[in-house]
Design a protein around this motif. Structure first.
Motif, PDB file in Angstrom:
ATOM      1  N   PRO A  45     -34.187  -2.706 129.235  1.00  0.00           N
ATOM      2  CA  PRO A  45     -33.475  -2.368 130.593  1.00  0.00           C
ATOM      3  C   PRO A  45     -32.222  -2.908 131.122  1.00  0.00           C
ATOM      4  CG  PRO A  45     -35.292  -3.901 130.619  1.00  0.00           C
ATOM      5  CD  PRO A  45     -34.771  -4.118 129.218  1.00  0.00           C
ATOM      6  N   SER A  46     -31.835  -2.006 131.793  1.00  0.00           N
ATOM      7  CA  SER A  46     -29.843  -1.396 132.017  1.00  0.00           C
ATOM      8  C   SER A  46     -29.670  -3.116 132.402  1.00  0.00           C
ATOM      9  CB  SER A  46     -29.673  -0.639 132.834  1.00  0.00           C
ATOM     10  OG  SER A  46     -28.673  -0.886 133.233  1.00  0.00           O
ATOM     11  N   GLY A  47     -28.305  -3.773 131.873  1.00  0.00           N
ATOM     12  CA  GLY A  47     -28.316  -5.003 132.474  1.00  0.00           C
ATOM     13  C   GLY A  47     -28.739  -6.216 131.367  1.00  0.00           C
ATOM     14  N   SER A  48     -29.550  -5.665 130.333  1.00  0.00           N
ATOM     15  CA  SER A  48     -30.177  -6.684 129.817  1.00  0.00           C
ATOM     16  C   SER A  48     -28.921  -7.095 128.292  1.00  0.00           C
ATOM     17  CB  SER A  48     -30.583  -6.296 128.454  1.00  0.00           C
ATOM     18  OG  SER A  48     -32.177  -5.762 129.174  1.00  0.00           O
ATOM     19  N   ILE A  49     -28.621  -8.485 128.038  1.00  0.00           N
ATOM     20  CA  ILE A  49     -27.883  -9.179 127.147  1.00  0.00           C
ATOM     21  C   ILE A  49     -28.455  -8.521 125.529  1.00  0.00           C
ATOM     22  CG2 ILE A  49     -26.947 -10.869 126.409  1.00  0.00           C
ATOM     23  CD1 ILE A  49     -26.692 -12.094 129.518  1.00  0.00           C
ATOM     24  N   ILE A  50     -27.771  -8.117 124.572  1.00  0.00           N
ATOM     25  CA  ILE A  50     -28.105  -8.102 124.063  1.00  0.00           C
ATOM     26  C   ILE A  50     -26.867  -8.315 122.512  1.00  0.00           C
ATOM     27  CG2 ILE A  50     -29.488  -6.285 121.822  1.00  0.00           C
ATOM     28  CD1 ILE A  50     -29.283  -4.268 124.321  1.00  0.00           C
ATOM     29  N   LYS A  51     -27.720  -8.948 122.094  1.00  0.00           N
ATOM     30  CA  LYS A  51     -26.824  -9.309 120.335  1.00  0.00           C
ATOM     31  C   LYS A  51     -27.896  -9.010 119.193  1.00  0.00           C
ATOM     32  CE  LYS A  51     -26.687 -13.649 117.656  1.00  0.00           C
ATOM     33  NZ  LYS A  51     -26.614 -15.204 116.948  1.00  0.00           N
ATOM     34  N   VAL A  52     -26.116  -8.582 118.522  1.00  0.00           N
ATOM     35  CA  VAL A  52     -26.774  -7.274 117.179  1.00  0.00           C
ATOM     36  C   VAL A  52     -25.959  -8.368 116.189  1.00  0.00           C
ATOM     37  CG1 VAL A  52     -26.723  -5.285 116.506  1.00  0.00           C
ATOM     38  CG2 VAL A  52     -26.889  -5.718 118.858  1.00  0.00           C
ATOM     39  N   ASP A  53     -26.731  -8.551 115.043  1.00  0.00           N
ATOM     40  CA  ASP A  53     -26.149  -8.729 113.816  1.00  0.00           C
ATOM     41  C   ASP A  53     -26.402  -7.786 113.160  1.00  0.00           C
ATOM     42  OD1 ASP A  53     -25.758 -11.792 114.180  1.00  0.00           O
ATOM     43  OD2 ASP A  53     -28.001 -11.913 114.097  1.00  0.00           O
ATOM     44  N   THR A  54     -25.318  -7.140 112.193  1.00  0.00           N
ATOM     45  CA  THR A  54     -24.645  -6.008 111.502  1.00  0.00           C
ATOM     46  C   THR A  54     -24.033  -6.282 110.154  1.00  0.00           C
ATOM     47  OG1 THR A  54     -22.262  -5.901 112.410  1.00  0.00           O
ATOM     48  CG2 THR A  54     -23.772  -5.154 113.290  1.00  0.00           C
ATOM     49  N   HIS A  55     -24.683  -5.627 109.352  1.00  0.00           N
ATOM     50  CA  HIS A  55     -23.793  -5.413 107.769  1.00  0.00           C
ATOM     51  C   HIS A  55     -22.805  -4.593 108.298  1.00  0.00           C
ATOM     52  CE1 HIS A  55     -26.831  -7.457 106.031  1.00  0.00           C
ATOM     53  NE2 HIS A  55     -28.420  -6.775 106.637  1.00  0.00           N
ATOM     54  N   GLU A  56     -22.301  -3.821 107.093  1.00  0.00           N
ATOM     55  CA  GLU A  56     -20.609  -3.112 107.419  1.00  0.00           C
ATOM     56  C   GLU A  56     -21.211  -2.270 107.267  1.00  0.00           C
ATOM     57  OE1 GLU A  56     -19.122  -1.546 104.748  1.00  0.00           O
ATOM     58  OE2 GLU A  56     -21.058  -2.983 103.079  1.00  0.00           O
ATOM     59  N   ALA A  57     -20.616  -0.548 107.710  1.00  0.00           N
ATOM     60  CA  ALA A  57     -21.108   0.545 107.588  1.00  0.00           C
ATOM     61  C   ALA A  57     -20.954   1.119 106.098  1.00  0.00           C
ATOM     62  CB  ALA A  57     -20.387   1.591 108.453  1.00  0.00           C
ATOM     63  N   SER A  58     -20.861   0.889 104.721  1.00  0.00           N
ATOM     64  CA  SER A  58     -20.476   1.672 103.653  1.00  0.00           C
ATOM     65  C   SER A  58     -21.787   1.491 103.317  1.00  0.00           C
ATOM     66  CB  SER A  58     -18.781   1.269 102.886  1.00  0.00           C
ATOM     67  OG  SER A  58     -19.200  -0.031 102.382  1.00  0.00           O
ATOM     68  N   ASP A  59     -22.538   0.697 103.699  1.00  0.00           N
ATOM     69  CA  ASP A  59     -23.912   0.546 101.958  1.00  0.00           C
ATOM     70  C   ASP A  59     -23.440  -0.367 101.364  1.00  0.00           C
ATOM     71  OD1 ASP A  59     -25.679   1.277 104.460  1.00  0.00           O
ATOM     72  OD2 ASP A  59     -25.665   3.039 103.725  1.00  0.00           O
ATOM     73  N   GLY A  60     -22.506  -1.303 101.329  1.00  0.00           N
ATOM     74  CA  GLY A  60     -21.888  -2.113 100.089  1.00  0.00           C
ATOM     75  C   GLY A  60     -21.109  -1.979  99.356  1.00  0.00           C
ATOM     76  N   GLN A  61     -20.451  -0.489  99.764  1.00  0.00           N
ATOM     77  CA  GLN A  61     -19.970  -0.256  99.173  1.00  0.00           C
ATOM     78  C   GLN A  61     -18.249  -0.388  98.789  1.00  0.00           C
ATOM     79  OE1 GLN A  61     -19.833   4.490  98.713  1.00  0.00           O
ATOM     80  NE2 GLN A  61     -21.377   4.362 100.335  1.00  0.00           N
ATOM     81  N   LEU A  62     -18.135  -0.887 100.671  1.00  0.00           N
ATOM     82  CA  LEU A  62     -16.817  -1.891 100.227  1.00  0.00           C
ATOM     83  C   LEU A  62     -16.889  -3.578 100.552  1.00  0.00           C
ATOM     84  CD1 LEU A  62     -15.039   0.559 102.983  1.00  0.00           C
ATOM     85  CD2 LEU A  62     -14.774   0.387 101.131  1.00  0.00           C
ATOM     86  N   HIS A  63     -16.234  -4.083  99.938  1.00  0.00           N
ATOM     87  CA  HIS A  63     -16.514  -5.572  99.729  1.00  0.00           C
ATOM     88  C   HIS A  63     -15.235  -6.519  99.757  1.00  0.00           C
ATOM     89  CE1 HIS A  63     -15.734  -4.282  95.157  1.00  0.00           C
ATOM     90  NE2 HIS A  63     -16.327  -3.847  95.915  1.00  0.00           N
ATOM     91  N   ARG A  64     -15.278  -7.659  99.014  1.00  0.00           N
ATOM     92  CA  ARG A  64     -13.489  -8.249  99.818  1.00  0.00           C
ATOM     93  C   ARG A  64     -12.963  -7.814  98.677  1.00  0.00           C
ATOM     94  NH1 ARG A  64     -14.374 -12.956 102.764  1.00  0.00           N
ATOM     95  NH2 ARG A  64     -15.984 -13.910 103.245  1.00  0.00           N
ATOM     96  N   ASN A  65     -13.813  -8.164  97.248  1.00  0.00           N
ATOM     97  CA  ASN A  65     -12.507  -7.445  95.914  1.00  0.00           C
ATOM     98  C   ASN A  65     -12.338  -5.546  96.092  1.00  0.00           C
ATOM     99  OD1 ASN A  65     -12.482  -9.668  95.289  1.00  0.00           O
ATOM    100  ND2 ASN A  65     -14.363  -9.529  94.027  1.00  0.00           N
ATOM    101  N   ALA A  66     -12.788  -4.656  96.941  1.00  0.00           N
ATOM    102  CA  ALA A  66     -12.683  -3.463  97.234  1.00  0.00           C
ATOM    103  C   ALA A  66     -11.005  -3.175  96.763  1.00  0.00           C
ATOM    104  CB  ALA A  66     -13.150  -3.684  97.957  1.00  0.00           C
ATOM    105  N   ASN A  67     -10.362  -2.197  96.758  1.00  0.00           N
ATOM    106  CA  ASN A  67      -8.947  -1.942  96.420  1.00  0.00           C
ATOM    107  C   ASN A  67      -9.261  -0.593  96.666  1.00  0.00           C
ATOM    108  OD1 ASN A  67      -9.870  -0.141  94.371  1.00  0.00           O
ATOM    109  ND2 ASN A  67      -9.159  -2.312  93.105  1.00  0.00           N
ATOM    110  N   ILE A  68      -7.719   0.654  97.360  1.00  0.00           N
ATOM    111  CA  ILE A  68      -7.120   1.555  98.344  1.00  0.00           C
ATOM    112  C   ILE A  68      -8.290   2.225  97.135  1.00  0.00           C
ATOM    113  CG2 ILE A  68      -5.422   1.805  96.671  1.00  0.00           C
ATOM    114  CD1 ILE A  68      -6.299   3.259  99.998  1.00  0.00           C
ATOM    115  N   ASP A  69      -8.575   2.186  95.677  1.00  0.00           N
ATOM    116  CA  ASP A  69      -9.769   3.072  94.685  1.00  0.00           C
ATOM    117  C   ASP A  69     -10.775   3.534  95.488  1.00  0.00           C
ATOM    118  OD1 ASP A  69      -7.126   4.007  93.703  1.00  0.00           O
ATOM    119  OD2 ASP A  69      -7.010   2.453  92.293  1.00  0.00           O
TER     120      ASP A  69
END
Length: 95
Positions: A48-72
């Motif tokens: 319903p409109s006005g509901s409070i929703i908590k959403v836990d998420t992952h990052e949007a690249s499906d794991g292609q980007l990570h802590r050790n990712a670089n510009i390449d």
């Protein structure tokens, strides 16, 4: 300039921390979500409109980007799933 950057980082940190005392009406786990916006994907829940929703998420690249990712890694980011959903949306829209 360093002061502005520091202030920005502090604001981002505090804005991403959990709010104390706010109880969500609905909670979506990271496993219940998707990282695309498409009318081809049915909603997980309707609230319903006005509901409070908590959403836990992952990052949007499906794991292609990570802590050790670089510009390449960013240069070869594969957006095939995103492009596929956009094509489905356009095809559905033409009908």
């Amino acid at each position: 300039m360093k002061h502005i950057l520091l202030i920005l980082l502090v604001l981002i940190f505090y804005s991403c921390s959990e709010e104390v005392g706010i109880t969500p009406d609905y909670v979506l786990s990271a496993e219940q979500k998707h990282n695309k916006f498409s009318s081809a994907i049915p909603p997980v829940i309707r609230v319903p409109s006005g509901s409070i929703i908590k959403v836990d998420t992952h990052e949007a690249s499906d794991g292609q980007l990570h802590r050790n990712a670089n510009i390449d890694d960013l240069k070869i980011l594969i957006l095939a799933q995103y492009i596929h959903l956009q094509v489905l949306y356009l095809l559905k829209k033409q009908r």
